[in-house]
Design a protein around this motif. Structure first.
Motif, PDB file in Angstrom:
ATOM      1  N   ARG A  24       0.860  -1.184   0.000  1.00  0.00           N
ATOM      2  CA  ARG A  24       0.000   0.000   0.000  1.00  0.00           C
ATOM      3  C   ARG A  24       0.895   1.233   0.000  1.00  0.00           C
ATOM      4  O   ARG A  24       2.091   1.146   0.290  1.00  0.00           O
ATOM      5  CB  ARG A  24      -0.912   0.031   1.231  1.00  0.00           C
ATOM      6  N   VAL A  49      -3.521   3.535   0.192  1.00  0.00           N
ATOM      7  CA  VAL A  49      -4.080   3.454  -1.157  1.00  0.00           C
ATOM      8  C   VAL A  49      -3.263   2.464  -1.981  1.00  0.00           C
ATOM      9  O   VAL A  49      -2.114   2.161  -1.668  1.00  0.00           O
ATOM     10  CB  VAL A  49      -4.126   4.835  -1.851  1.00  0.00           C
ATOM     11  N   ALA A  50      -3.862   1.968  -3.038  1.00  0.00           N
ATOM     12  CA  ALA A  50      -3.168   1.031  -3.920  1.00  0.00           C
ATOM     13  C   ALA A  50      -1.950   1.709  -4.542  1.00  0.00           C
ATOM     14  O   ALA A  50      -2.000   2.894  -4.879  1.00  0.00           O
ATOM     15  CB  ALA A  50      -4.113   0.547  -5.009  1.00  0.00           C
ATOM     16  N   ASP A  52      -0.725   1.717  -7.432  1.00  0.00           N
ATOM     17  CA  ASP A  52      -0.903   2.261  -8.782  1.00  0.00           C
ATOM     18  C   ASP A  52      -1.994   3.326  -8.858  1.00  0.00           C
ATOM     19  O   ASP A  52      -2.350   3.776  -9.940  1.00  0.00           O
ATOM     20  CB  ASP A  52      -1.201   1.134  -9.768  1.00  0.00           C
ATOM     21  N   SER A  53      -2.512   3.767  -7.717  1.00  0.00           N
ATOM     22  CA  SER A  53      -3.574   4.775  -7.728  1.00  0.00           C
ATOM     23  C   SER A  53      -2.997   6.164  -7.980  1.00  0.00           C
ATOM     24  O   SER A  53      -1.829   6.419  -7.693  1.00  0.00           O
ATOM     25  CB  SER A  53      -4.343   4.761  -6.405  1.00  0.00           C
TER      26      SER A  53
END
Length: 74
Positions: A24, A49-50, A52-53
């Motif tokens: 994350r 958050v992910a 790749d976000s």
């Protein structure tokens, strides 16, 4: 941030972390504005958050400054 009503300046950051073994990111943005006559300093943190976000902290910072600029005079 080029589309904000006021010219703003700041610095973003990202920290990689693991939550229960899952990769994350924690994101933050710290900035101020309007640049020519600073009135506000704002810090935004978005956790877990992910990886790749998109950088949500930057987007939220811009939205906060748009709200500030619409409710006060520069």
């Amino acid at each position: 941030l080029q589309s904000t009503h006021w010219p703003v300046a700041g610095k973003s950051g990202t920290a990689q972390t693991l939550v229960k073994g899952v990769a994350r990111n924690n994101q933050w943005f710290i900035g101020y504005g309007p640049v020519d006559h600073p009135r506000y300093a704002v810090s935004v943190a978005v956790e877990n958050v992910a990886p790749d976000s998109p950088h949500l902290a930057i987007k939220l910072f811009g939205q906060i400054f748009d709200l500030l600029s619409s409710s006060t005079e520069a």
